[in-house]
Design an enzyme around this catalytic site. Structure first.
Site, short mmCIF file in Angstrom:
data_model
loop_
_atom_site.label_atom_id
_atom_site.label_comp_id
_atom_site.label_asym_id
_atom_site.label_seq_id
_atom_site.Cartn_x
_atom_site.Cartn_y
_atom_site.Cartn_z
N ALA A 23 0.72 -1.17 -0.16
CA ALA A 23 -0.08 0.28 0.08
C ALA A 23 0.95 1.19 -0.27
CB ALA A 23 -0.78 -0.12 1.58
N GLU A 24 1.99 0.85 0.48
CA GLU A 24 2.99 2.59 0.99
C GLU A 24 3.72 2.21 -0.23
OE1 GLU A 24 4.90 3.09 4.62
OE2 GLU A 24 4.24 4.48 5.00
N ALA A 25 4.34 1.04 -0.20
CA ALA A 25 6.09 1.33 -1.29
C ALA A 25 6.17 -0.26 -2.13
CB ALA A 25 6.70 1.00 -0.50
N ILE B 6 8.92 -2.84 -3.72
CA ILE B 6 10.16 -3.19 -3.12
C ILE B 6 10.60 -3.85 -4.31
CG2 ILE B 6 11.34 -5.09 -1.73
CD1 ILE B 6 9.91 -3.12 -0.14
N ASP C 64 5.36 -3.78 13.01
CA ASP C 64 4.79 -5.42 12.23
C ASP C 64 5.64 -6.45 12.95
OD1 ASP C 64 3.08 -6.17 10.49
OD2 ASP C 64 3.84 -5.59 8.67
#
Length: 204
Positions: free
Chosen positions: A8-10, A12, A121
């Site tokens: 959702a954010e990044a 990889i 997390d």
């Protein structure tokens, strides 16, 4: 550059950097935010994650080496830990190996919390086993100056991850908790807080 995961954010990716095989974490722009605010947030979060990874390593927690922080594009270039996710390992490992790995995890979390850092997390998907050493990755939700409450949440998240991914091997979570309590002076207080957090969810 090979994208190996999108979150959702990044994104990889696997890439090469100065002759090394590396992982690049790119916090992608969010079009719903003002451009100036967006880049400011992405850079701040990238910088914060890099510091947490470095600080955790200084506490004795195995983490990837940070090679470069790009504050223009909010990219983090780091060592690629070549190994297997602990989540996958525990599905097939024998009892002796599983116990050894879980004792490492308990000591690792204890060292992190001793330094007042929480991961945010804690799951076996964010742990990689390489050359018999457990590495902790992805500190994007981590924070410093942690209190008992945040540490309790960390343990609670790990327990929930075990109940989801390793429900038939909950005795391994107990090994982690036992090692954590032995390795951290405030370990028993944090475990008590974890149980308190669990009871809140049960009765609300």
């Amino acid at each position: 550059m090979e994208i190996i995961r999108r979150g959702a954010e990044a994104e990889i990716s696997r890439d090469q950097w100065m002759g090394r095989e590396v992982i690049v974490k790119n916090r992608v722009p969010k079009t719903y935010r003002h451009p100036a605010l967006d880049i400011s947030l992405r850079v701040a979060r990238t910088r914060n994650e890099a510091r947490l990874i470095r600080d955790a390593r200084l506490l004795g927690v195995p983490t990837p080496l940070i090679y470069e922080i790009d504050e223009v594009t909010a990219k983090l270039t780091m060592e690629e830990i070549k190994g297997e996710r602990v989540k996958d390992l525990l599905e097939k490992a024998d009892e002796e190996t599983s116990e050894r790995v879980c004792r490492q995890i308990g000591k690792m979390i204890a060292a992190l919390h001793q330094g007042e850092i929480v991961h945010g997390d804690l799951t076996t998907s964010n742990m990689i086993i390489c050359a018999e050493t457990v590495y902790l990755i992805d500190f994007s939700l981590g924070s410093r100056n942690a209190r008992l409450e945040e540490m309790g949440v960390d343990l609670h998240l790990l327990k929930e991850a075990f109940q989801s991914a390793h429900s038939e091997k909950m005795e391994l979570f107990q090994i982690i908790i036992d090692e954590y309590a032995l390795s951290f002076q405030k370990g028993k207080e944090v475990i008590k807080k974890m149980k308190e957090i669990e009871s809140r969810g049960r009765y609300t």
